[in-house]
Design a protein around this motif. Sequence first.
Motif, mmCIF file in Angstrom:
data_model
loop_
_atom_site.group_PDB
_atom_site.id
_atom_site.type_symbol
_atom_site.label_atom_id
_atom_site.label_comp_id
_atom_site.label_asym_id
_atom_site.label_seq_id
_atom_site.Cartn_x
_atom_site.Cartn_y
_atom_site.Cartn_z
ATOM 1 N N ALA A 190 48.894 24.621 47.440
ATOM 2 C CA ALA A 190 50.277 24.280 47.770
ATOM 3 C C ALA A 190 51.269 24.871 46.776
ATOM 4 O O ALA A 190 52.454 25.020 47.097
ATOM 5 C CB ALA A 190 50.439 22.763 47.835
ATOM 6 N N SER B 19 53.488 30.522 45.834
ATOM 7 C CA SER B 19 54.851 30.772 46.299
ATOM 8 C C SER B 19 54.877 31.752 47.471
ATOM 9 O O SER B 19 53.924 32.494 47.719
ATOM 10 C CB SER B 19 55.695 31.351 45.160
ATOM 11 O OG SER B 19 55.261 32.668 44.844
ATOM 12 N N ARG B 20 56.008 31.758 48.161
ATOM 13 C CA ARG B 20 56.207 32.700 49.260
ATOM 14 C C ARG B 20 56.172 34.133 48.741
ATOM 15 O O ARG B 20 55.642 35.030 49.404
ATOM 16 C CB ARG B 20 57.549 32.415 49.938
ATOM 17 C CG ARG B 20 57.777 33.216 51.206
ATOM 18 C CD ARG B 20 56.805 32.814 52.285
ATOM 19 N NE ARG B 20 56.962 33.622 53.490
ATOM 20 C CZ ARG B 20 56.121 33.606 54.496
ATOM 21 N NH1 ARG B 20 55.051 32.820 54.463
ATOM 22 N NH2 ARG B 20 56.326 34.356 55.567
ATOM 23 N N GLN C 286 44.772 20.034 52.610
ATOM 24 C CA GLN C 286 45.872 20.990 52.725
ATOM 25 C C GLN C 286 45.646 22.013 53.834
ATOM 26 O O GLN C 286 46.383 22.992 53.941
ATOM 27 C CB GLN C 286 46.077 21.715 51.383
ATOM 28 C CG GLN C 286 46.555 20.806 50.267
ATOM 29 C CD GLN C 286 46.935 21.573 49.016
ATOM 30 O OE1 GLN C 286 47.589 22.611 49.084
ATOM 31 N NE2 GLN C 286 46.525 21.060 47.861
ATOM 32 N N LEU D 30 48.715 22.404 56.229
ATOM 33 C CA LEU D 30 49.885 22.867 55.484
ATOM 34 C C LEU D 30 49.787 24.355 55.185
ATOM 35 O O LEU D 30 50.726 25.133 55.450
ATOM 36 C CB LEU D 30 50.004 22.083 54.172
ATOM 37 C CG LEU D 30 51.038 22.608 53.170
ATOM 38 C CD1 LEU D 30 52.447 22.431 53.715
ATOM 39 C CD2 LEU D 30 50.891 21.913 51.822
ATOM 40 N N LEU D 31 48.657 24.786 54.628
ATOM 41 C CA LEU D 31 48.532 26.178 54.210
ATOM 42 C C LEU D 31 48.356 27.111 55.403
ATOM 43 O O LEU D 31 48.837 28.247 55.372
ATOM 44 C CB LEU D 31 47.382 26.322 53.221
ATOM 45 C CG LEU D 31 47.570 25.543 51.914
ATOM 46 C CD1 LEU D 31 46.397 25.781 50.970
ATOM 47 C CD2 LEU D 31 48.880 25.913 51.228
ATOM 48 N N ARG E 93 51.718 27.957 56.496
ATOM 49 C CA ARG E 93 52.441 28.875 55.613
ATOM 50 C C ARG E 93 52.048 30.335 55.820
ATOM 51 O O ARG E 93 52.842 31.231 55.534
ATOM 52 C CB ARG E 93 52.199 28.484 54.152
ATOM 53 C CG ARG E 93 52.904 27.212 53.740
ATOM 54 C CD ARG E 93 52.835 27.004 52.244
ATOM 55 N NE ARG E 93 53.509 25.773 51.847
ATOM 56 C CZ ARG E 93 53.563 25.337 50.583
ATOM 57 N NH1 ARG E 93 52.972 26.029 49.623
ATOM 58 N NH2 ARG E 93 54.185 24.208 50.306
#
Length: 298
Positions: free
Chosen positions: A97, A100-101, A129, A132-133, A136
């Motif tokens: 998490a 970073s982008r 996670q 969530l990941l 992303r």
Amino acid sequence: MTTAPWSAGTEPARATLPEGSVDCHHHIYDTRFAYHPEADYRPPDATVAHYRQLRARLGTARSVIVQPSSYGVDNACLCDALASMGDSARGVAVIDAGTSRETLRALDASGVRGIRFNLARPAGAGVEQLELLAGRVADLGWHVQVHALGRDYPALETRLAGLPTPLVIDHLGRIPQPDARAHPAWAALRRLVDKGRTWIKLSGVDHDSVDGAPTYVDGGDLVRGWIGAAPQRVVWGTDWPHVSAIMNPDKSLPDDASILDLFHGWMATPEQRQAIFVDNPCELYGFEPPAQSRAGAG
């Protein structure tokens, strides 16, 4: 021919692979890069130079480097290896998490095309996670790769089916042998595969085989099962350098050339070999199809 370190035997593979064949699962260990402080596997060097020897022995042209658990979420070794191997390699990273982008964009530029959750030997983010990941990395066009023990897939099935990315399952699903296709994990993974967005890695045949080397008969039955289920969504990999064997004196080091010959034989037709060694990896990892494949498609 001398063998590459961490592969038994010295002879080259007998099988002749199609042009542009891809080893879709191997690791790089380079002790110039520090292992994670909590890593339980701290193997000696298995570097890009060593791996190139294996490529020559097997006749592969391209490969996918998978971040090993020993480095946690520090992907520096992976990125260094990708830079060394250029467009002949793609990568699968480990993130959490806190990634970073900007880091994700840099990984994408380096050749990373997926993230891995190692639930069999935890490193990086845990299963909590997963969604969530996956969210992303979905807009990067990446996939989520999962290494879990077969016994865990029935409980994971619903979560894996809901991911917004393609899904790649490591090492034949790690389904217990013998009689893997009678195990509940086979049914769970088949349902995922049948939905059309899940891929199976034909790799790690030594991990769960009861029959064992040199023929891995039970593993061959499972490989043929996966090829029969979805020949367009299976890819092959060596799992070099077989770190569990390196770190366990009671385990024998697999012979990559001999095992490749077995996989080649378990694929029944030239068309299956072309798909599994070349065309499927090009689709999944974004490799350029060889000129011959492009001509055939036209």
